[in-house]
Design a protein around this motif. Structure first.
Motif: not given
Length: 488
Positions: A314-320, A322-326, A385-396
């Protein structure tokens, strides 16, 4: 639903995790009231058509798919700003209900195109208009009864699902039923090769949905308002598709949709259709079942990784997410373009030819955005990922490139699946079932690690595509062998 985990989730993360479901709400794809001949070129040899002509045919559908896909993402972002995180979580639950119950719609399209094509090839094409009108009226009555039942029992259903308002539940369940009804007319449009009206219907559905949802949510009606907005969009799209398909199949004459006599006749035995009705029903039901299984497995192949990462990491669910949407928007494009390939393959196969040139058109249209997306994923994954979402969602970010490639492979598998279903090759459903099972086990084995999940996803998608391509090649080699034997 009072879920403290949802309520405590940062708004941005709820947005990202909700995007795939919202994008899945985009329409599937899937001139001149019912009964005309199929729009075939009598001078053309089966399976032979210029690439330019194919691109002109499929182009409007591809453009409509891009616009609808973009509108669904914009809608997702807008809702995230208008709703609280908890309300957005409630809306995602309603979205899940919609996706489950509307899934048969895409299978309906396959069954309708197959049925109409067979009728025209065996000399009973004049029955299409009679059959389509009768089935549509019967289905409309079922949908109206369904709507009455769910709105009457909305409070009981809300309690069962731990929802505060039954209106949203009733609206979303009714919207799913109208989508299945809408799919009947989309299948008729595809069987008539009326791609421009079909593209217009996609835009009508998404345009009215976006406006209705945003207006109702902005007015303070929350998730229930969003569900009602989805219902308004589906009702409007179903009405437009009925008008368009009836007009197409009657040679441009104005449709008569309120003929009381025809509605009464729809619930009586039809002597004209009665003779072969049992065999027709058997064929349609079998096509529906196989297409439903196939498209359900496509959904698993597309989304199981997100579900497992969300559960195990769950700690990486948001970042993943974001990758999934892209990565996965390209799969929706493949489904939309299937609305062009499905009838082309069915018609030409029944004529004794193939639709390889039409398949090439679809692959070319998919290749352009796929190449651009893959290039960005390889060169600048964190930046996009940072451009579309936020820098907090670049860990994946290191999972982006392999997952984009995996979804490109899945898109090709989707296109080939639509082709094979169109020509009656049902074995592809078993390939997809096996692939879905293997992928589920594989992503469970890596316990939600983003890059490892993307890599096993890529490996499984590659195997599924390889098996499908081999089967596809064998099918066409057998067809070519039979043609040679017939010539000699």
């Amino acid at each position: 639903m009072n879920n403290p985990e949802v309520a405590d989730t940062p708004a941005a993360e709820v947005v990202v995790e909700g995007v795939p479901a919202a994008m899945a709400l985009a329409p599937n794809a899937v001139g001149p009231t019912l009964g005309a001949e199929l729009l075939l070129d009598p001078e053309a040899r089966p399976g032979v058509e210029s690439m330019r002509a194919g691109l002109l045919q499929a182009g409007p559908l591809a453009a409509a798919g891009v616009l609808a896909n973009g509108a669904s993402v914009v809608l997702t972002v807008a809702l995230a700003r208008l709703l609280s995180p908890h309300s957005y979580g409630v809306l995602n639950q309603l979205t899940g209900l919609y996706l489950i119950l509307s899934m048969p719609g895409s299978a309906v399209v396959v069954a309708v195109v197959r049925r109409v094509t067979v009728w025209h090839e065996d000399g009973t094409g004049h029955l299409v208009r009679r059959w389509a009108g009768r089935v549509h009226r019967q289905c409309t009555l079922i949908v109206l009864v369904w709507a009455a039942v769910v709105f009457t029992g909305r409070h009981a259903v809300a309690v069962l699902l731990n929802q505060q308002s039954g209106i949203g539940i009733a609206a979303i369940l009714t919207a799913a039923a109208f989508f299945v009804l809408l799919s009947l007319d989309r299948g008729l449009l595809q069987a008539h090769r009326a791609y421009r009206p079909l593209a217009a219907n996609l835009l009508v559905e998404m345009g009215i949905r976006v406006v209705a949802v945003v207006v109702l949510v902005a007015a303070g009606y929350g998730p229930s308002g969003a569900a009602v907005g989805v219902l308004i969009g589906e009702v409007a799209a179903a009405a437009h598709a009925r008008w368009a398909s009836v007009r197409a199949w009657s040679g441009g004459r104005a449709p008569r949709l309120l003929d009381a006599g025809s509605w009464v006749a729809a619930v009586r035995p039809d002597r004209v259709l009665g003779g072969g009705q049992r065999s027709v029903r058997r064929t349609v039901v079998l096509d529906l079942a196989v297409a439903s299984v196939s498209l359900s497995m496509v959904a698993v192949l597309q989304n199981i990784d997100v579900l497992v990462v969300g559960r195990d990491n769950p700690n990486h669910s948001g970042a993943y997410a974001a990758v999934s949407v892209t990565s996965k928007a390209i799969v929706f494009g493949a489904i939309v373009l299937g609305g062009y390939l499905l009838p082309e393959a069915a018609i030409r196969w029944r004529q004794g030819g193939h639709a390889l040139r039409q398949l090439a058109v679809v692959l070319v249209l998919l290749a352009i955005p796929s190449a651009l997306l893959l290039a960005v994923a390889v060169v600048a994954p964190e930046q996009i990922l940072q451009l579309v979402f936020h820098h907090a969602y670049t860990s994946a970010a290191d999972a982006l490139a392999p997952l984009v490639l995996a979804m490109i492979l899945l898109s090709v598998s989707v296109v080939l699946t639509m082709y094979l279903l169109a020509v009656g090759q049902r074995w592809v459903a078993m390939v997809l079932v096996a692939g879905a099972v293997v992928l589920t086990l594989a992503v469970l084995a890596v316990h939600g690690a983003p890059r490892a999940t993307a890599l096993v996803d890529l490996a499984v998608q590659a195997v599924v595509l390889l098996v499908t391509v081999c089967g596809f090649a064998i099918v066409h080699r057998v067809r070519r062998g039979r043609q040679v034997v017939g010539i000699t």
